[in-house]
Write an enzyme that holds these catalytic residues in place. Structure first.
Site, PDB file in Angstrom:
ATOM      1  N   CYS A 160     -44.264  15.084  28.639  1.00  0.00           N
ATOM      2  CA  CYS A 160     -42.868  14.717  28.401  1.00  0.00           C
ATOM      3  C   CYS A 160     -42.386  13.735  29.478  1.00  0.00           C
ATOM      4  CB  CYS A 160     -41.992  15.969  28.399  1.00  0.00           C
ATOM      5  SG  CYS A 160     -40.240  15.584  28.221  1.00  0.00           S
TER       6      CYS A 160
ATOM      7  N   ARG B 284     -29.806   6.025 -13.058  1.00  0.00           N
ATOM      8  CA  ARG B 284     -31.014   5.597 -13.764  1.00  0.00           C
ATOM      9  C   ARG B 284     -31.968   6.769 -13.989  1.00  0.00           C
ATOM     10  NH1 ARG B 284     -36.108   3.475 -12.862  1.00  0.00           N
ATOM     11  NH2 ARG B 284     -36.638   1.897 -14.413  1.00  0.00           N
TER      12      ARG B 284
ATOM     13  N   ASP C 264     -28.672  -5.118  -4.437  1.00  0.00           N
ATOM     14  CA  ASP C 264     -29.561  -4.087  -3.899  1.00  0.00           C
ATOM     15  C   ASP C 264     -28.776  -2.802  -3.643  1.00  0.00           C
ATOM     16  OD1 ASP C 264     -31.793  -2.902  -2.958  1.00  0.00           O
ATOM     17  OD2 ASP C 264     -31.792  -3.896  -1.002  1.00  0.00           O
TER      18      ASP C 264
ATOM     19  N   LEU D 273     -37.125  -4.518 -14.137  1.00  0.00           N
ATOM     20  CA  LEU D 273     -37.462  -5.930 -14.322  1.00  0.00           C
ATOM     21  C   LEU D 273     -38.811  -6.227 -13.699  1.00  0.00           C
ATOM     22  CD1 LEU D 273     -34.052  -7.456 -13.246  1.00  0.00           C
ATOM     23  CD2 LEU D 273     -34.994  -7.526 -15.547  1.00  0.00           C
TER      24      LEU D 273
ATOM     25  N   CYS E 282     -41.963  18.253  23.029  1.00  0.00           N
ATOM     26  CA  CYS E 282     -41.934  18.868  24.347  1.00  0.00           C
ATOM     27  C   CYS E 282     -41.354  20.257  24.102  1.00  0.00           C
ATOM     28  CB  CYS E 282     -41.032  18.074  25.285  1.00  0.00           C
ATOM     29  SG  CYS E 282     -40.580  19.032  26.742  1.00  0.00           S
TER      30      CYS E 282
ATOM     31  N   ASP F 299       0.842  -1.201   0.000  1.00  0.00           N
ATOM     32  CA  ASP F 299       0.000   0.000   0.000  1.00  0.00           C
ATOM     33  C   ASP F 299       0.877   1.252   0.000  1.00  0.00           C
ATOM     34  OD1 ASP F 299      -1.935  -1.814   0.249  1.00  0.00           O
ATOM     35  OD2 ASP F 299      -2.739  -1.111   2.168  1.00  0.00           O
TER      36      ASP F 299
ATOM     37  N   GLU G  20     -28.470 -14.800 -11.901  1.00  0.00           N
ATOM     38  CA  GLU G  20     -27.574 -13.819 -11.261  1.00  0.00           C
ATOM     39  C   GLU G  20     -28.148 -13.357  -9.936  1.00  0.00           C
ATOM     40  OE1 GLU G  20     -27.289 -10.542 -13.979  1.00  0.00           O
ATOM     41  OE2 GLU G  20     -26.704 -11.840 -15.637  1.00  0.00           O
TER      42      GLU G  20
ATOM     43  N   CYS H  93     -35.709  21.046  29.996  1.00  0.00           N
ATOM     44  CA  CYS H  93     -35.896  19.604  29.793  1.00  0.00           C
ATOM     45  C   CYS H  93     -34.504  19.001  29.545  1.00  0.00           C
ATOM     46  CB  CYS H  93     -36.839  19.390  28.607  1.00  0.00           C
ATOM     47  SG  CYS H  93     -37.129  17.661  28.219  1.00  0.00           S
TER      48      CYS H  93
ATOM     49  N   LYS I 218     -29.534 -10.491  -7.556  1.00  0.00           N
ATOM     50  CA  LYS I 218     -30.111  -9.166  -7.739  1.00  0.00           C
ATOM     51  C   LYS I 218     -29.481  -8.278  -6.667  1.00  0.00           C
ATOM     52  CE  LYS I 218     -34.410  -6.728  -8.557  1.00  0.00           C
ATOM     53  NZ  LYS I 218     -34.125  -5.540  -7.807  1.00  0.00           N
TER      54      LYS I 218
ATOM     55  N   TYR J  56     -24.721  -6.064 -17.260  1.00  0.00           N
ATOM     56  CA  TYR J  56     -25.525  -5.930 -18.486  1.00  0.00           C
ATOM     57  C   TYR J  56     -24.760  -5.094 -19.508  1.00  0.00           C
ATOM     58  CZ  TYR J  56     -29.862  -4.899 -21.140  1.00  0.00           C
ATOM     59  OH  TYR J  56     -30.818  -4.781 -22.090  1.00  0.00           O
TER      60      TYR J  56
ATOM     61  N   LYS K  27     -37.832 -12.035  -6.039  1.00  0.00           N
ATOM     62  CA  LYS K  27     -37.433 -11.327  -4.811  1.00  0.00           C
ATOM     63  C   LYS K  27     -37.476 -12.275  -3.611  1.00  0.00           C
ATOM     64  CE  LYS K  27     -37.560  -7.071  -4.517  1.00  0.00           C
ATOM     65  NZ  LYS K  27     -37.680  -5.742  -4.961  1.00  0.00           N
TER      66      LYS K  27
ATOM     67  N   CYS L 238     -39.526  15.684  31.617  1.00  0.00           N
ATOM     68  CA  CYS L 238     -39.716  16.881  32.443  1.00  0.00           C
ATOM     69  C   CYS L 238     -41.185  17.142  32.795  1.00  0.00           C
ATOM     70  CB  CYS L 238     -39.117  18.103  31.746  1.00  0.00           C
ATOM     71  SG  CYS L 238     -40.075  18.633  30.317  1.00  0.00           S
TER      72      CYS L 238
HETATM   73  S1  IVH Z   1     -30.603  -6.430 -15.446  1.00  0.00           S
HETATM   74  C1  IVH Z   1     -33.536  -4.547 -18.530  1.00  0.00           C
HETATM   75  N1  IVH Z   1     -29.352  -7.638 -13.515  1.00  0.00           N
HETATM   76  O1  IVH Z   1     -32.731  -4.342 -10.609  1.00  0.00           O
HETATM   77  C2  IVH Z   1     -33.041  -5.082 -17.250  1.00  0.00           C
HETATM   78  N2  IVH Z   1     -30.639  -5.744 -12.918  1.00  0.00           N
HETATM   79  O2  IVH Z   1     -35.744  -3.711 -11.685  1.00  0.00           O
HETATM   80  C3  IVH Z   1     -31.767  -4.545 -16.856  1.00  0.00           C
HETATM   81  N3  IVH Z   1     -30.527  -5.147 -10.552  1.00  0.00           N
HETATM   82  O3  IVH Z   1     -32.719  -1.240 -12.174  1.00  0.00           O
HETATM   83  C4  IVH Z   1     -31.365  -4.856 -15.492  1.00  0.00           C
HETATM   84  N4  IVH Z   1     -29.165  -6.750  -9.945  1.00  0.00           N
HETATM   85  O4  IVH Z   1     -30.780  -1.727 -10.645  1.00  0.00           O
HETATM   86  C5  IVH Z   1     -30.174  -6.626 -13.823  1.00  0.00           C
HETATM   87  N5  IVH Z   1     -28.134  -8.836 -11.941  1.00  0.00           N
HETATM   88  C6  IVH Z   1     -28.940  -7.823 -12.239  1.00  0.00           C
HETATM   89  C7  IVH Z   1     -29.396  -6.899 -11.268  1.00  0.00           C
HETATM   90  C8  IVH Z   1     -30.259  -5.865 -11.656  1.00  0.00           C
HETATM   91  C9  IVH Z   1     -29.852  -5.687  -9.544  1.00  0.00           C
HETATM   92  C10 IVH Z   1     -31.409  -3.954 -10.409  1.00  0.00           C
HETATM   93  C11 IVH Z   1     -31.137  -2.865 -11.393  1.00  0.00           C
HETATM   94  C12 IVH Z   1     -32.419  -2.597 -12.102  1.00  0.00           C
HETATM   95  C13 IVH Z   1     -33.426  -3.301 -11.241  1.00  0.00           C
HETATM   96  C14 IVH Z   1     -34.477  -3.912 -12.139  1.00  0.00           C
END
Ligand code: IVH
Length: 704
Positions: free
Chosen positions: A405, A135, A116, A83, A423, A33, A112, A429, A114, A225, A311, A408
């Site tokens: 409160c 987005r 968050d 999606l 309060c 580093d 894949e 207080c 998803k 993607y 989900k 107090c």
């Molecule tokens: S593909 C046309 N792949 O989920 C579809 N999306 O509702 C393009 N997301 O806005 C998205 N993991 O932010 C894709 N492995 C994944 C994802 C993913 C999370 C999110 C993404 C997108 C939302 C879709």
């Protein structure tokens, strides 16, 4: 003849790009580093010496800068769709069967995670990152390129040579759990509001105006993607593997499968295993792998027919409500808290949950001793999502919000349009008194070294302080005689208090803790009103004439200063030596080139923020006005100036000046006054010039 130092710049850039990839994407650094930092510093120094080698994708761009830049909106070349969501195995089966029927041939599914976080679209041209856009509404988003450049796992320059000349790659920007938890701990210690989950933390960070802050927050990114005309393969999965070779971080959880059973196995495995991932996920994404088949399946208005999201169920736990207690904040706001029988939920033991306000308690129809459902759903503070009515003890009483409160005894007040109860006994207080002092000493306010909530509590208990001004009457011996304190820590506090006398007026104003006067409002007030006496006697009209100060804020300021106690507090802080006005150099006039001129500012700017331009105009003798009229001298126009303003300006024949022209006008006056400046001021104006040169470069790049 080639200059060896310039050659070195190019060599360092190449080497640092590689080390960056080894460290952040592969997780296997090949140098220490310290060596990495040394090379980075060498590059920074050389780049400063040879500004003509400026490269917007240099590894030094990862460090971020503090130039304020309002985001510019950019239209997506391909809209960012969402999606379709499913929550059950039946719906996944339906999707699979639909695809099978429509294609009527063999197909593969790419499974894949998803992720968050917050989605991002990156554009690369000739192997270089040229743009990063959020987005937004799916059609257009914010250009956050400078912020994204600070994310080490996003390559600025690609490796290999088989990438398309121009393409987009989309993915998710995430704040890893570890970083998120550390950030929230720091925020808690500084009494700052916590981020509810890593998603909010990531998107909040990405929208920061100061990219140096973004750099410090250690975001990560997974890409999933690819879009473009000349992608290397027909398979989505195969393209992602290529993208990994170009330097992108592609999740290695991704699998390509054929049967529905394999899809379910993937879902089942990750439903529990995801807890061991370093980042938040909220489901699985299934994509038909072949791009040709994707094209055949097409899109609905909102989402692709070739992909779907499954989900995960939010984890829930059922436990008993012991009792509801109430916390009093520094503003007097009351927060109800549910105290629960301890229960295990998503890896932690939950004992308390926020109930937010009286309306939430009522809508849950909460009764004493109820069995309640608690959910985390990625949130750090668990919430109660429901009540198991069947197990309610007959005759149990509904939870009634307190009327007085708990600290107090003052009757509580509920203001119009507000969900919270308050309060209003600000002066006696205890949690409000301590809370106000804690706010005063906090990092973003007076930032007093050596003091923290526990010390404040102790000094208050000992009767040594009752408000912020009392801090400046503390004596070293008085602190040193307290248990837990030695001479050293007493000295430390005294020097912390002494140092706070250098804190700027705008932060002193924020430290006072006037309701609705946060950091930004304090800055605006300080810049417009300039000293505390003027602020204390300002009328509602004067206050609301300031940009972004509305009636609610104005009324709160007037209310604060109408209290004799608050006026006395300010007077004592002033006597203690705190800054109660803007520094002379902050307000000093630089020239009078705009004397008598009324100037309208419109649009978004590259070099300075609108507030900074207002300040510049005033320092050059001009006046910034809000709306265009016959009297307007000219309009300082950034990008995306509002169409109605443009039309009005054209109709009245008012000159529109762009940022570049405006800055060179200023630069000329600064040059002609340069000889009068002290050496320190010249250093400052050098940085202003550097900023301006950069802006000129940017503007030119945008034009050609
Ligand atoms: S593909 C046309 N792949 O989920 C579809 N999306 O509702 C393009 N997301 O806005 C998205 N993991 O932010 C894709 N492995 C994944 C994802 C993913 C999370 C999110 C993404 C997108 C939302 C879709």
């Amino acid at each position: 003849m080639t200059n060896p130092e310039i050659e070195r710049i190019y060599q360092l850039r190449e080497e640092l790009h590689t080390h960056n990839y080894n460290y952040y994407v592969l997780n296997s650094p090949t140098i220490s580093d310290i060596e990495f930092d040394r090379m980075m510093r060498e590059l920074q120094d050389l780049e400063a010496k040879y500004p003509e080698t400026y490269d917007e994708n240099s590894p030094t761009m990862r460090v971020g800068s503090d130039i304020n830049k309002d985001f510019i909106q950019v239209e997506h070349k391909y809209p960012m769709l969402s999606l379709g969501n499913t929550y059950s195995e039946e719906e996944v089966t339906d999707f699979y069967e639909r695809v099978k029927k429509s294609l009527n041939e063999d197909f593969e599914i790419c499974c894949e995670m998803k992720f968050d976080g917050t989605s991002i679209s990156l554009t690369y041209e000739n192997g270089k990152l040229v743009r990063a856009v959020t987005r937004g509404d799916g059609v257009k988003g914010d250009d956050v390129t400078n912020n994204v450049k600070t994310i080490r796992t996003i390559p600025l320059v690609l490796k290999g040579d088989n990438y398309p000349k121009e393409f987009e790659i989309r993915g998710e920007i995430l704040m890893p759990w570890e970083v998120f938890e550390k950030l929230n701990k720091e925020r808690e210690a500084r009494e700052e509001p916590l981020f509810a989950n890593p998603r909010n933390a990531a998107s909040g960070t990405l929208k920061q105006q100061n990219s140096a802050v973004v750099a410090s927050r250690k975001l990560d990114a997974y890409l999933y993607y690819l879009l473009g005309d000349n992608l290397p393969c027909d398979g989505h999965y195969e393209n992602l593997q290529e993208a990994r070779k170009w330097g992108f971080k592609i999740s290695d959880t991704t699998r390509k499968v054929k049967t529905l059973q394999e899809v379910f196995e993937f879902i089942k495995y990750w439903d529990t295993e995801r807890k061991n991932l370093p980042v938040a996920t909220d489901g699985i994404v299934l994509k038909v792998n072949s791009l040709r088949q994707q094209k055949n399946l097409g899109y609905t208005a909102k989402s692709p027919r070739w992909a779907i999201a499954y989900k995960f169920q939010a984890e829930k736990a059922l436990t008993k409500l012991q009792k509801v207690t109430y916390q009093v904040g520094r503003t007097g706001a009351i927060t109800p808290v549910a105290n629960l029988d301890p229960v295990q939920l998503s890896g932690t033991i939950v004992k308390r949950a926020s109930l937010h306000n009286a309306d939430i308690i009522e809508s849950l129809d909460l009764h004493e001793g109820d069995m309640v459902y608690v959910e985390k759903g990625g949130e750090i503070i668990p919430k109660i999502t429901g009540v198991d009515i069947d197990s309610r003890t007959p005759g149990s009483k509904p939870v009634k919000f307190i009327t007085h409160c708990p600290e107090c005894g003052e009757p509580l007040t509920r203001f119009d349009d507000e969900a919270a109860h308050y309060c209003t006994n600000e002066d006696s207080c205890p949690p409000q008194i301590k809370g106000k002092i804690e706010h005063f000493i906090s990092r973003k306010a007076m930032n007093i070294e050596g003091l923290g909530p526990e010390t404040v509590d102790l000094f208050y208990q000992e009767g040594m302080i009752n408000n912020a001004a009392d801090l400046y009457n503390l004596r070293e011996q008085e602190i040193a005689r307290l248990e837990r304190f030695g001479e050293k820590s007493a000295q430390n506090i005294m020097s912390g208090l002494e140092a706070s006398k250098l804190v700027s007026f705008e932060r002193v104003l924020f430290a006072l803790g006037i309701r609705f006067v946060g950091e930004t409002v304090a800055k605006k007030l300080a810049r417009s009103i300039k000293n505390i006496d003027a602020l204390m006697s300002a009328t509602k009209e004067e206050l609301t004439a300031i940009d972004e100060i509305g009636e609610k804020i104005a009324e709160s300021i007037i209310h604060f200063f109408s209290s004799e106690k608050n006026r006395e507090l300010v007077a004592r802080l002033k006597d203690a030596g705190l800054k109660m006005e803007m520094e002379a150099e902050e307000t000093a006039a630089i020239s009078n080139i705009f004397e008598g001129q009324s100037i309208v500012i419109s649009g978004v700017f590259a070099v300075h923020s609108r507030d900074e331009y207002k300040d510049i105009i005033e320092k050059h003798g001009g006046k910034n006005v809000g709306s265009i009229s016959k009297k307007t001298s000219f309009i300082l126009a950034g990008e995306n100036m509002g169409p109605s303003k443009l039309e009005k300006a054209q109709k009245l024949g008012i000159k529109i000046m762009d940022e570049k022209e405006f800055l060179s006008l200023i630069k000329n006056t600064e040059k002609s006054t340069e000889k009068k400046k002290t050496p320190a001021e010249s250093v400052n104006s050098e940085t202003a010039n550097e900023k301006q040169n950069k802006a000129n470069n940017n503007i030119q790049l945008e034009l050609f």
